[in-house]
Motif scaffolding. Structure first.
Motif, PDB file in Angstrom:
ATOM      1  N   TYR A   1     -40.726 -18.434 -42.345  1.00 32.70           N
ATOM      2  CA  TYR A   1     -40.185 -19.590 -41.638  1.00 32.70           C
ATOM      3  C   TYR A   1     -40.966 -20.847 -41.986  1.00 32.70           C
TER       4      TYR A   1
ATOM      5  N   THR B   1     -36.330 -19.529 -44.255  1.00 36.37           N
ATOM      6  CA  THR B   1     -35.557 -20.226 -43.238  1.00 36.37           C
ATOM      7  C   THR B   1     -36.300 -21.468 -42.762  1.00 36.37           C
TER       8      THR B   1
ATOM      9  N   ALA C   1     -36.531 -24.323 -40.003  1.00 36.26           N
ATOM     10  CA  ALA C   1     -36.132 -24.391 -38.600  1.00 36.26           C
ATOM     11  C   ALA C   1     -36.548 -25.717 -37.981  1.00 36.26           C
TER      12      ALA C   1
ATOM     13  N   ARG D   1     -32.297 -22.763 -39.398  1.00 39.05           N
ATOM     14  CA  ARG D   1     -32.160 -22.355 -37.998  1.00 39.05           C
ATOM     15  C   ARG D   1     -32.289 -23.600 -37.136  1.00 39.05           C
TER      16      ARG D   1
END
Length: 285
Positions: A89, A111, A113, A151
């Motif tokens: 992340y 990802t 976020a 995200r």
């Protein structure tokens, strides 16, 4: 599970002092670091913020940036035996030009976020290209249309969202509408990676330049929110954090709603532990 946080320098910028702390020494140049934060020891490595895309983009605004080899994300990851593909992340405290510029270095399997409110604000044009660069915002939009590449947090101040066990985010506001704090649980208390709710601990929190009321912080010279909202964001962070990590200054030890210690040598030091109060130099109050 023992989570550790490592502050890393991913660039430096020289700019006017009053752009950081309101009314502070206009015309005086100061140099600040762009900081990212590696969170290790959990289910997967997490990187908070990625610095600027390049330094040339600051020149039209009379600011001078430096990005040396030892300031690259790859260099810092290598110091911990990691590579880009190891990062599960990337979490953004907000989407300003100096916080999201390195996202396109990472594969779409990493990802990215951030708060949905922050992405909306970035695309609104309200703060212009000096704060939200076109290439950075476009890259975030590209991720929006790639499965699993982004995200979006919908924290509104009433709840937190978990990233990995022991790491969560909450809305902080103050700096931008979608600014978030990344909260890391440790044995001695909570680490709050708070982004840019404050730029300079000394002139805003330790010895506030503009304010006389007890525990009243001086505001920054760069924010999208009201004075009250920024002060509230700062006080909220100070109310329940043991360790406060902001985006352009050294880690701070917090007690009783105020800064009681600093840890200057922790930045870029893979052997430093910002989660231990004994490592901080206490201030003489």
């Amino acid at each position: 599970m023992t989570l550790k946080v490592y502050p890393i320098t991913i660039g430096e910028l020289t700019m006017d002092a009053s752009g950081l702390v309101l009314f502070r020494n206009p015309g005086t140049k100061v140099t600040i670091p762009f900081l990212g934060f590696l969170i290790l020891g959990g289910d997967a490595p997490v990187l908070v913020d990625t610095g600027p895309r390049n330094m040339e983009q600051f020149q039209p605004f009379n600011m001078h940036g430096i990005l040396e080899d030892s300031m690259t994300i790859d260099y810092h990851l290598s110091q911990h035996g990691l590579k880009r593909s190891d990062i599960k992340y990337i979490v953004h405290t907000h989407a300003h030009i100096d916080h999201v510029g390195g996202d396109d270095l990472f594969p779409m399997t990493t990802t990215v976020a951030l708060a949905r409110r922050e992405l909306e604000f970035a695309a609104s044009g309200l703060m212009g290209p000096a704060m939200y660069a076109a290439a950075d915002t476009k890259h975030l939009i590209d991720r929006l249309y790639t499965p699993g590449a982004i995200r979006l947090f919908d924290v509104d101040g009433s709840f937190e969202e978990e990233v990995i066990p022991g790491v969560a985010v909450r809305l902080s506001g103050g700096h931008t509408p979608g600014s978030i704090s990344v909260l890391v649980e440790t044995e001695e208390g909570m680490v709050n990676i708070a982004g840019d709710i404050a730029y300079n601990l000394q002139d805003q929190l330790i010895s506030p330049l503009l304010d006389q009321a007890l525990l009243e912080p001086t505001i920054t010279g760069n924010r999208a929110m009201t004075t009250l909202q920024e002060k509230t964001a700062i006080k909220k962070a100070l109310s329940d954090s043991k360790f406060l990590l902001v985006g352009h200054d050294v880690p701070a030890l917090i007690q009783g709603g105020k800064v009681i210690g600093l840890y200057p040598t922790s930045i870029d030091n893979r052997h430093a532990d910002v989660t231990k109060a004994e490592n901080y130099t206490l201030l003489d109050h």
